[in-house]
Design a protein around this motif. Structure first.
Motif: not given
Length: 103
Positions: A31-39, A46-52
Motif C-alpha cells: 500500500x505504501x508503494x501504491x500510494x507513492x506511485x499514486x501521489x 516525489x514526496x507526499x506532504x506531511x501534516x507537520x
C-alpha cells in the motif's frame, strides 16, 4: 488433524495470527508503494506532504491523507480477504472465530 477436529479445538484462528500478521505487513508495504506511485501521478511530486510540513496548505495535506487512507483500506481488505479465503480452502474453517470481522 481433520477439519472437524480443527473446528472443535479452534486451532486455526490461533495458527492464522502469525500468517495474518505477515500478510498485513506485506500489504502495508504494498500500500505504501501504491500510494507513492499514486501521489506521483496526482501531483507530479516525489514526496507526499506531511501534516507537520509548514510549507504545505491544508488542502494538499488532506488530499494526501484521503488518498493514502483509501489505498490502505482497499489493500488491507484485499489482503485480509485473500488470506482468509486461502485458510478456509486449506482447512475448511474460517479464520475469524466470530462473524464480526476485524478487531
Amino acid at each position: 488433524m481433520s477439519k472437524m477436529k480443527l473446528k472443535r479445538t479452534g486451532k486455526v484462528p490461533l495458527v492464522y495470527k502469525p500468517v495474518g500478521f505477515a500478510l498485513g505487513w506485506a500489504g502495508g508495504a504494498l500500500a505504501g508503494m501504491a500510494f507513492q506511485k499514486a501521489w506521483k501521478v496526482l501531483r507530479h511530486e516525489d514526496d507526499a506532504p506531511d501534516a507537520l510540513d509548514p510549507d504545505r496548505k491544508w488542502g494538499e495535506i488532506l488530499l494526501a491523507a484521503a488518498v493514502q487512507g483509501a489505498i490502505f483500506a482497499v489493500v488491507r481488505s484485499v489482503v485480509d480477504r485473500s488470506g482468509a479465503k486461502a485458510v478456509h480452502r486449506a482447512t475448511g474453517v474460517w479464520p475469524s472465530g466470530d462473524k464480526s470481522g476485524r478487531d
